[in-house]
Design a protein around this motif. Structure first.
Motif, short mmCIF file in Angstrom:
data_model
loop_
_atom_site.label_atom_id
_atom_site.label_comp_id
_atom_site.label_asym_id
_atom_site.label_seq_id
_atom_site.Cartn_x
_atom_site.Cartn_y
_atom_site.Cartn_z
N HIS A 1 18.37 -4.50 24.42
CA HIS A 1 17.17 -3.53 24.63
C HIS A 1 16.22 -4.71 24.68
CE1 HIS A 1 20.41 -0.31 24.14
NE2 HIS A 1 19.14 0.90 24.27
N GLY A 2 15.94 -5.55 25.16
CA GLY A 2 15.37 -6.24 25.09
C GLY A 2 13.96 -7.24 23.97
N ILE A 3 15.08 -7.24 23.19
CA ILE A 3 14.99 -8.14 22.15
C ILE A 3 15.79 -9.04 21.15
CG2 ILE A 3 17.05 -6.49 19.53
CD1 ILE A 3 12.38 -7.88 19.39
N CYS A 4 16.97 -9.11 21.86
CA CYS A 4 18.28 -10.38 22.05
C CYS A 4 18.08 -11.43 22.57
CB CYS A 4 19.71 -9.93 22.03
SG CYS A 4 20.06 -9.94 23.31
N GLY A 5 17.34 -11.66 23.88
CA GLY A 5 17.32 -12.24 24.55
C GLY A 5 18.00 -12.84 25.30
N SER A 6 18.95 -12.64 25.66
CA SER A 6 20.68 -13.47 26.05
C SER A 6 20.06 -13.00 27.51
CB SER A 6 21.51 -11.93 25.46
OG SER A 6 22.29 -12.20 24.45
N ASP A 7 19.47 -11.79 28.24
CA ASP A 7 20.06 -11.75 29.98
C ASP A 7 18.77 -11.48 30.79
OD1 ASP A 7 18.18 -9.75 28.48
OD2 ASP A 7 19.82 -7.51 29.55
N THR B 1 2.60 -15.19 18.58
CA THR B 1 3.83 -16.51 18.93
C THR B 1 5.47 -16.19 17.97
OG1 THR B 1 2.61 -18.62 17.60
CG2 THR B 1 3.26 -18.93 19.77
N THR B 2 4.69 -15.55 17.31
CA THR B 2 5.99 -15.48 16.03
C THR B 2 6.76 -13.71 17.24
OG1 THR B 2 5.14 -12.97 15.38
CG2 THR B 2 4.93 -14.86 14.55
N LYS B 3 6.30 -13.07 18.56
CA LYS B 3 7.18 -12.86 19.40
C LYS B 3 8.47 -12.94 20.07
CE LYS B 3 2.63 -9.60 20.53
NZ LYS B 3 2.16 -9.66 21.36
N CYS B 4 8.80 -14.26 19.97
CA CYS B 4 9.34 -15.03 20.96
C CYS B 4 10.82 -14.74 20.67
CB CYS B 4 9.06 -16.40 20.56
SG CYS B 4 9.91 -17.18 21.67
N ILE B 5 11.57 -14.19 21.80
CA ILE B 5 13.53 -14.26 21.07
C ILE B 5 14.22 -15.20 22.00
CG2 ILE B 5 12.51 -11.72 21.03
CD1 ILE B 5 13.40 -11.09 24.33
N LEU B 6 13.17 -16.50 21.83
CA LEU B 6 14.29 -17.73 22.83
C LEU B 6 15.01 -16.57 23.97
CD1 LEU B 6 14.85 -19.59 19.15
CD2 LEU B 6 13.47 -20.01 20.95
N CYS B 7 14.44 -16.42 24.97
CA CYS B 7 15.33 -16.12 26.23
C CYS B 7 15.56 -17.20 27.46
CB CYS B 7 14.88 -14.54 26.86
SG CYS B 7 13.01 -14.82 26.96
N SER C 1 35.23 -10.30 37.85
CA SER C 1 35.04 -11.51 37.36
C SER C 1 33.12 -11.66 37.08
CB SER C 1 35.33 -12.78 38.71
OG SER C 1 34.77 -12.24 40.16
N LEU C 2 32.47 -11.03 37.93
CA LEU C 2 31.19 -11.32 37.70
C LEU C 2 29.94 -11.20 36.74
CD1 LEU C 2 28.62 -11.36 38.62
CD2 LEU C 2 28.24 -8.87 38.13
N SER C 3 30.01 -12.66 36.04
CA SER C 3 29.94 -13.10 35.02
C SER C 3 28.50 -13.41 34.23
CB SER C 3 30.52 -14.32 34.23
OG SER C 3 32.13 -14.64 34.44
N PHE C 4 27.74 -12.68 33.45
CA PHE C 4 26.42 -12.44 32.91
C PHE C 4 26.25 -12.29 31.46
CE2 PHE C 4 27.44 -8.09 34.15
CZ PHE C 4 27.23 -7.83 33.06
N ARG C 5 25.73 -13.10 30.51
CA ARG C 5 25.29 -12.41 29.38
C ARG C 5 24.51 -11.55 28.87
NH1 ARG C 5 23.89 -18.50 28.20
NH2 ARG C 5 26.03 -19.45 27.85
N ARG C 6 24.56 -10.14 27.91
CA ARG C 6 23.77 -9.66 27.28
C ARG C 6 25.09 -9.32 26.27
NH1 ARG C 6 27.73 -6.75 25.95
NH2 ARG C 6 28.03 -5.11 27.31
N SER C 7 23.45 -8.90 24.72
CA SER C 7 23.86 -8.50 23.57
C SER C 7 23.49 -6.78 23.31
CB SER C 7 23.86 -9.88 23.14
OG SER C 7 24.18 -11.21 23.19
N CYS C 8 22.12 -7.28 23.58
CA CYS C 8 21.48 -5.65 22.51
C CYS C 8 21.83 -4.71 23.20
CB CYS C 8 20.48 -6.25 21.40
SG CYS C 8 18.43 -6.75 22.06
N LEU D 1 13.79 -9.91 31.88
CA LEU D 1 14.85 -9.60 30.97
C LEU D 1 16.00 -8.76 32.09
CD1 LEU D 1 14.76 -9.36 27.41
CD2 LEU D 1 15.05 -11.81 28.84
N ALA D 2 17.11 -9.09 32.01
CA ALA D 2 18.07 -7.62 32.94
C ALA D 2 17.43 -6.21 32.33
CB ALA D 2 19.25 -8.11 33.82
N CYS D 3 17.65 -6.21 31.02
CA CYS D 3 17.36 -5.25 30.64
C CYS D 3 16.48 -4.81 30.25
CB CYS D 3 18.05 -5.15 29.10
SG CYS D 3 17.21 -6.47 27.76
#
Lengths: 150, 251
Positions: free
Chosen positions: B72-78, B160-166, B63-70, B88-90
């Motif tokens: 590898h530190g580029i999607c900004g989900s976690d 500032t182009t590096k932002c991944i909106l995490c 039941s533990l819920s968290f977001r993650r996608s890639c 970032l957890a990743c």
């Protein structure tokens, strides 16, 4: 907003409105800060270090300073700049920390009123201060010793 | 045979150790309030917090819920708060943390908590959209050509182009915690990316948007955002650049 601790609390960005004084407030803090550094350290040096130092401060010393328009303007600037600077800083802190809109309004109002009262009273004293006012004969003993005989 | 031994000696065995993760849980179906729950996990020294979370979800509590996608530190989900810092957890290796103590993991702060480590990101993206994070150009490029830009002009907004909106920066900002109306570092960073772009013509519009009661003047330069950014963006510097641009009236 208590979004930090209350899960699922409603949240929305609202549209801005009204005149924006924040830029001027930000610039005022920096400009007045620079001027105040000069004014305050000048004030401390003249009062505490120069001449007899801190032991030289008494009623006559203050009366002597305010007899000069130079120190009147110096102290007036210090009074206005420092109080507005401090009040604006307090306003910023209230904006950052007050949790409710009403509390924020009350606190900002209190800061404004106390700063306004101090500025008005201080200005009044600087320009109306008279160390040797004309008094009734039985009060002559209350006057400082350096006053000319009435 | 001799080469085999040499290869084995050169590759050190991956170390395994036990850690305790204390996770701030919130299951909206059950919980009235968020609560802290402790998990013991065996991890390798090459593992990241994300791997430990996976191990918990797969082996201990589904039941533990968290977001993650890639992962590898580029999607900004976690993005999450790990031992009190937004990371970032990743990208957070467990061996880099103090594993003699329990590791605290919780959702990023200042946005409405939905479940466990998941927050409602909509207010964050609403602020992002308000700064018009897209190219607005009054002229068209030469036919068949790209818009040209000198290396120096590109340099101005490169960071500032590096932002991944995490949202790690915005939710590390104490001003954002108390005043959710503040645009937040991420929105200002993404405005910066276009304000200082020589190909863009709407810098003044964005400066006007950020010259607001809830705009750049709300920044107290605590540098939490710069510390939190997993991409190493100098966020506080970017905000200072925008402040200066507002004062000048142009980028």
């Amino acid at each position: 907003m208590s979004t930090v601790d209350a899960p699922r609390s409603p949240y929305a960005r609202t549209q801005r409105s009204g005149t924006n004084w924040e830029k001027w407030g930000w610039m005022y803090m920096r400009a007045s800060g620079v001027v105040l550094v000069v004014l305050i350290f000048g004030h401390l040096f003249v009062n505490m270090v120069a001449g007899e130092g801190v032991r030289g401060i008494d009623f006559a010393f203050v009366a002597g300073k305010w007899a000069s328009p130079f120190w009147q303007v110096w102290d007036l600037l210090m009074l206005w700049l420092a109080l507005i600077h401090g009040a604006n800083g307090m306003r910023t802190i209230i904006n950052d920390y007050s949790s409710s809109v009403t509390l924020g309004k009350v606190l900002r109002g209190a800061v404004f009123l106390s700063a306004a009262a101090l500025i008005i009273l201080g200005t009044l004293v600087i320009f109306t201060f008279d160390p040797c006012p004309s008094v009734s004969p039985e009060q002559l003993g209350l006057l400082p010793s350096f006053c000319p005989p009435q | 045979m001799a080469t085999d031994v040499a290869t084995q000696a050169a590759v050190p065995e991956v170390q395994a150790f036990n850690i305790t993760l204390i996770i701030r849980r919130f299951l909206p179906e059950i919980d009235e309030e968020a609560r802290w729950e402790s998990f013991d996990v065996e991890v390798y020294s090459t593992d990241r917090i994300l791997d430990a979370l996976h191990r918990i979800k797969w082996d201990q509590d589904g039941s533990l819920s968290f977001r993650r996608s890639c992962a590898h530190g580029i999607c900004g989900s976690d993005a999450m708060r790990i031992n009190g810092r937004n990371r970032l957890a990743c990208k957070t290796l467990i061996k880099d943390l103090d594993i003699t103590q329990p590791i605290y993991v919780e959702a990023i702060k200042g946005l409405p908590l939905e479940k466990d480590l998941i927050v409602d990101m909509e207010p964050f993206f609403a602020a992002y959209r308000e700064v018009k994070p897209f190219l607005i150009a009054n002229s068209s490029p030469e036919p068949g050509k790209e818009r040209r830009q000198s290396i120096e002009d590109r340099e101005r907004f490169d960071d500032t182009t590096k932002c991944i909106l995490c949202a790690a920066c915005t939710t590390s900002c104490p001003v954002f915690w108390t005043d959710g109306q503040y645009f937040g570092p991420a929105a200002i960073v993404n405005a910066h990316r276009f304000i200082f772009d020589s190909r863009d013509d709407a810098g003044d519009v964005r400066l006007d948007i950020l010259n607001d009661k809830e705009g750049v003047w709300r920044c107290r330069t605590t540098f939490n955002c710069t510390d939190a950014c997993p991409r190493g963006i100098q966020v506080t510097q970017a905000i200072a650049d925008v402040k200066q641009a507002v004062l000048r009236g142009r980028a």
